[in-house]
Design an enzyme around this catalytic site. Structure first.
Site, PDB file in Angstrom:
ATOM      1  N   LYS A   1       3.768   4.465  -8.775  1.00 41.84           N
ATOM      2  CA  LYS A   1       2.691   4.224  -9.573  1.00 41.84           C
ATOM      3  C   LYS A   1       3.282   5.063 -10.912  1.00 41.84           C
ATOM      4  O   LYS A   1       3.629   5.959 -10.730  1.00 41.84           O
ATOM      5  CB  LYS A   1       1.421   4.673  -9.050  1.00 41.84           C
ATOM      6  CG  LYS A   1       0.255   4.597  -9.955  1.00 41.84           C
ATOM      7  CD  LYS A   1      -1.236   5.198  -9.281  1.00 41.84           C
ATOM      8  CE  LYS A   1      -2.472   4.893  -9.967  1.00 41.84           C
ATOM      9  NZ  LYS A   1      -3.620   5.152  -9.461  1.00 41.84           N
ATOM     10  N   SER A  17      -7.483   1.808  -9.873  1.00 47.81           N
ATOM     11  CA  SER A  17      -6.505   2.043 -10.931  1.00 47.81           C
ATOM     12  C   SER A  17      -5.132   1.594 -10.350  1.00 47.81           C
ATOM     13  O   SER A  17      -4.118   1.336 -11.142  1.00 47.81           O
ATOM     14  CB  SER A  17      -6.632   3.228 -11.624  1.00 47.81           C
ATOM     15  OG  SER A  17      -6.068   4.149 -10.348  1.00 47.81           O
ATOM     16  N   SER A  30      -8.954   4.737  -6.155  1.00 46.26           N
ATOM     17  CA  SER A  30      -8.227   3.668  -6.617  1.00 46.26           C
ATOM     18  C   SER A  30      -7.076   3.234  -5.727  1.00 46.26           C
ATOM     19  O   SER A  30      -6.200   2.639  -6.285  1.00 46.26           O
ATOM     20  CB  SER A  30      -7.505   4.641  -7.876  1.00 46.26           C
ATOM     21  OG  SER A  30      -8.342   4.274  -8.928  1.00 46.26           O
TER      22      SER A  30
HETATM   23  N1  GLN Z   1     -12.931   3.401 -10.636  1.00 45.86           N
HETATM   24  C1  GLN Z   1     -12.822   4.872 -10.443  1.00 45.86           C
HETATM   25  C2  GLN Z   1     -12.889   5.649 -12.101  1.00 45.86           C
HETATM   26  O1  GLN Z   1     -12.826   4.595 -12.871  1.00 45.86           O
HETATM   27  C3  GLN Z   1     -11.813   5.450  -9.747  1.00 45.86           C
HETATM   28  C4  GLN Z   1     -10.686   5.621 -10.141  1.00 45.86           C
HETATM   29  C5  GLN Z   1      -9.583   6.370  -9.431  1.00 45.86           C
HETATM   30  O2  GLN Z   1      -9.587   6.622  -8.447  1.00 45.86           O
HETATM   31  N2  GLN Z   1      -8.483   6.662  -9.936  1.00 45.86           N
HETATM   32  O3  GLN Z   1     -13.008   6.653 -12.148  1.00 45.86           O
END
Ligand code: GLN
Length: 488
Positions: A76, A153, A177
């Site tokens: 990532k 994400s 995410s």
């Molecule tokens: N969808 C969540 C957010 O937008 C989680 C994102 C994440 O886990 N990095 O914050």
């Protein structure tokens, strides 16, 4: 070769049936073929990959192979990699080349893996469809013509792994995410216990919630990757001593008279989920019962308030973490007429809308007039949720719940920010509590798309979580071989 799991590839590498160079070239070819269309990589590193593979082949030949030697992975693009562009999918860091290596990516070097490249994500990991990426969204390889989201994400890693553009990879999970994108791409995604994996060198979003973890096609593969990632790091004061190491194949935790108490969260019963999710969830519960699981209803009274608490705490921490991008030390710099003007112009140009929204919310909830009513209140809700999980785990060994309400949605779905936030309903509570949670495929919906179930455990019960996930994986039996998913 693209359809091999990590476990299978390691066997063939050990026996000499394939070389890491052959395996790596197969992945690089596939990236060449489908990388643009899927948009799953921000940076591909072919020279590095081939050099890693050659070094790995030499170790196999010399008889001193490392635990994951020769396995080609995607990283990532939130983990800093020395000498390799690390963008966090932001214009702010579009040309940032770190001089240091994150602990997680270093551990993958130390265990012999091959780096294929840096995978796409939501900007600074803020989002749910990876659409906030400055580089455009990655695409879900399932039913490719429909252009569905691969989630976010960590959507670049899930797109890559599901399509066979990496054999496995890394994600980070601040509010879901790893788990959400894995669930809707038919993969296994593990958010370990907070602190099990070091955050050092991982670009910060919300430090008390950020959790690096593995994404793979099978539970055994996820366990292998997590074994490489876990461990105390003196550079991260929140990292834990309690190491994790899994011997694969993981041992069955149920069957042959072995019993386990499995909790179902009462409060989630009233949340609207798709008929498919309901059907598959119930089917897997019956399967588990049939091999000795005792199903118990448990209560996490404030779990439906987790979303509200998360969307106060995460932006608050983000507003502080992202204050460092001021155009002075690294990243984008847009010259202004004085230093304040430079700050303003740099941050206005460098950040996307969602990141700005989070920083504004975060700054507001931390302001003196809002601190008590918003931030402190959210911190209290967090504490209550954490305590409820502890109490629940006195009655049961693991907890099961859906990973999402339904299957992958089209990338062009027009959702409001609040509608996106609501998609995190099933995942954020585990981050607030710091407990481990693994999303594992539970079957296919009637539309042919995959769905996932989360197995949640006590802190540091990561191994037990994976062991139970393996039972679900076996019962679901979905075929997630990349050539099958892509139809090519
Ligand atoms: N969808 C969540 C957010 O937008 C989680 C994102 C994440 O886990 N990095 O914050």
């Amino acid at each position: 070769m693209i359809d091999l799991t990590i476990t299978e590839a390691l066997e063939k590498l050990k026996s000499g049936e394939i070389s890491s160079t052959e395996l790596t070239k197969a992945y690089l070819n596939r990236i060449e073929q489908y990388g643009k269309e899927l948009n799953c990589y921000i940076t591909v590193t072919p020279e590095r990959a081939l050099a890693d593979a050659a070094a790995s082949d030499a170790r196999y030949a010399a008889g001193n192979a490392l635990p994951l030697d020769g396995i080609p992975i995607g990283m990532k693009d939130l983990f800093a990699t020395r000498g390799i562009k690390t963008t966090a999918a932001s214009r702010m860091l579009e040309n940032f080349i770190p001089e240091y290596e994150s602990t997680i990516s270093q551990k993958f070097i130390d265990t012999g893996t091959v780096l294929l490249g840096k995978t796409n994500l939501d900007e600074f990991a803020m989002g749910t469809f990876s659409k906030t990426s400055y580089f455009g969204a990655p695409v879900n390889p399932w039913q490719l013509e429909k252009r569905l989201t691969a989630g976010g994400s960590s959507g670049g890693t899930t797109s890559a792994v599901a399509a066979g553009l990496a054999i496995g990879g890394t994600g980070t999970d601040t509010g879901g995410s790893i788990r959400f994108p894995s669930a809707i791409t038919g993969l296994v995604g593990m958010k370990p216990t907070y602190g099990l994996c070091s955050r050092w060198g991982c670009i910060a979003f919300a430090s008390s919630l950020d959790t690096p973890g593995p994404i793979a096609r099978t539970v055994d593969d996820a366990a292998l990757l997590l074994s490489a990632m876990a461990g105390h790091d003196k550079k991260d004061s929140t990292s834990a001593d309690s190491g994790f190491s899994a011997h694969t194949p993981l041992q069955p935790i149920l069957g042959d008279g072995k019993n386990l108490r499995v909790g179902i969260i009462k409060e989630f019963a009233d949340v609207a989920i798709s008929a498919d999710m309901k059907r598959l969830f119930n089917a897997r519960i019956s399967d588990l019962k049939s091999i000795g699981a005792e199903i118990i209803e448990i209560s996490i009274p404030n779990i439906l308030d987790a979303l509200a608490a998360y969307y106060i705490i995460a932006p608050a921490e983000a507003s502080s973490n992202l204050a460092r991008y001021d155009g002075m030390r690294y990243g984008l710099r847009v010259e202004g007429k004085d230093i304040y003007d430079t700050y303003k112009k740099t941050r206005a140009a460098g950040f996307g809308d969602e990141v700005k929204r989070r920083m504004i919310i975060g700054t507001a909830v931390l302001s003196s007039e809002s601190y008590e009513v918003y931030f402190l209140q959210a911190a209290r809700v967090r504490r209550m949720i954490s305590e409820s999980f502890e109490q629940a785990f006195q009655k049961c060994d693991v907890i099961l719940c859906p990973s999402s309400a339904g299957t992958a949605m089209p990338l062009d779905s027009d959702l409001t920010p609040l509608e996106y936030y609501a998609l995190d309903l099933f995942t954020v509570a585990m981050n607030l509590a710091g407990v481990p949670a693994c999303s594992v495929p539970c079957g296919l919906a009637d539309n042919g798309l995959p769905l996932g179930i989360q197995v949640v455990g006590k802190r540091f019960d990561d191994l037990k979580v994976l062991q139970l996930a393996k039972h679900i994986e076996q019962f679901a039996g979905i075929d997630n071989r990349p050539t099958k998913v892509m139809g090519k």
